[in-house]
Write an enzyme that holds these catalytic residues in place. Structure first.
Site, PDB file in Angstrom:
ATOM      1  N   SER A  40       0.832  -1.197   0.000  1.00  0.00           N
ATOM      2  CA  SER A  40       0.000   0.000   0.000  1.00  0.00           C
ATOM      3  C   SER A  40       0.876   1.261   0.000  1.00  0.00           C
ATOM      4  O   SER A  40       1.693   1.434  -0.898  1.00  0.00           O
ATOM      5  CB  SER A  40      -0.965  -0.038   1.182  1.00  0.00           C
ATOM      6  OG  SER A  40      -2.025   0.869   0.996  1.00  0.00           O
ATOM      7  N   ASP A 152      -5.875  -3.554  -2.221  1.00  0.00           N
ATOM      8  CA  ASP A 152      -4.810  -3.251  -1.261  1.00  0.00           C
ATOM      9  C   ASP A 152      -4.249  -4.502  -0.568  1.00  0.00           C
ATOM     10  O   ASP A 152      -4.976  -5.291   0.028  1.00  0.00           O
ATOM     11  CB  ASP A 152      -5.393  -2.314  -0.198  1.00  0.00           C
ATOM     12  CG  ASP A 152      -4.342  -1.577   0.602  1.00  0.00           C
ATOM     13  OD1 ASP A 152      -3.449  -2.248   1.139  1.00  0.00           O
ATOM     14  OD2 ASP A 152      -4.429  -0.345   0.681  1.00  0.00           O
TER      15      ASP A 152
END
Length: 260
Positions: A40, A152
């Site tokens: 991320s 993510d």
């Protein structure tokens, strides 16, 4: 033989800006990673650093960053926003580099919703990998790639320690920017309750993974970010400072582990 150093830079939204401060402190102390794995926001910072973008340039970019620069509407099934603007910003710094072009070996992780499994990016477009790794579920439209629907990586691998270990790192330094996230306020909104519920699950899962991987993790570091909201851009300078302090406080220990 010289020991190889790996940084595992974790997820954490705007709290992940602390990674830039941490890398700045490492550079000042003469500590350079041989490998980087990111998830991320850790993949954004790690990918840019691996591409040769200086911490000074990253700091400047952060100080100019506005929320509207990141959010793009349009046809976006699966998320509130497209990732076009994020891609545009990343391309200004990383360009069209592939993983094989990077100055420092780098990997990043996402999660495939179809197979419910972690996907490691190690080849092809760096920006494709970083965007997939950073597509917060429900917020950004998932990335469709090679028959996968990617979101993510923080869903399953908040701090990608095993990936940087598998790259060849002898010493693994994990930086978890969500590790000391403050507790819920007394009268939370509905959205806050939902987000905090996710945080509880995330913290529990991360604690289990950390325990399972303790034999490969040499340093688990957490900047003191207190109640900083990972979804807000209001305290980016604070995150830079705390990441820098974290790096400075642990520099000698890392040098000792490397035998410097």
């Amino acid at each position: 033989m010289k020991k190889k150093l790996g940084f595992a830079l974790g997820a954490g939204g705007s709290r992940g800006i602390a990674h830039i401060g941490f890398l700045k402190a490492m550079e000042e102390e003469g500590i350079k990673p041989d490998y980087i794995a990111g998830c991320s926001m850790g993949s954004i910072v790690g990918g840019a650093y691996a591409a040769g973008v200086s911490v000074e340039v990253m700091e400047q970019a952060v100080r100019k960053l506005k929320l509207l620069q990141l959010l793009s509407g349009g046809n976006r099934p699966g998320g509130l926003f497209e990732t076009k603007k994020i891609r545009k910003i990343l391309s200004q710094y990383i360009g069209d580099l592939e993983f094989s072009d990077l100055k420092t070996p780098f990997r990043c992780v996402a999660v495939d919703l179809y197979t419910q499994s972690i996907v490691e990016f190690s080849e092809g477009s760096v920006i494709d990998g970083v965007v997939a790794s950073s597509s917060i579920p429900g917020v950004f439209k998932p990335t469709e790639k090679n028959g996968m629907l990617l979101v993510d990586g923080g869903l399953l691998a908040r701090v990608p320690c095993e990936f940087v270990k598998n790259m060849g790192a002898d010493i693994v330094v994990a930086v978890d920017v969500l590790g000391n996230l403050a507790t819920l306020e007394k009268k939370p909104s509905t959205i806050t309750v939902l987000l905090e519920s996710y945080n509880i699950m995330d913290n529990y899962r991360t604690a289990i993974r950390r325990k399972e991987q303790e034999s490969i993790i040499d340093f688990w570091l957490e900047p003191s970010l207190g109640s900083m909201n990972q979804y807000s851009l209001k305290q980016l300078e604070f995150a830079l400072e705390e990441g820098y302090k974290l790096g400075k406080a642990n520099a000698q220990k890392i040098k000792d582990a490397l035998g410097k």
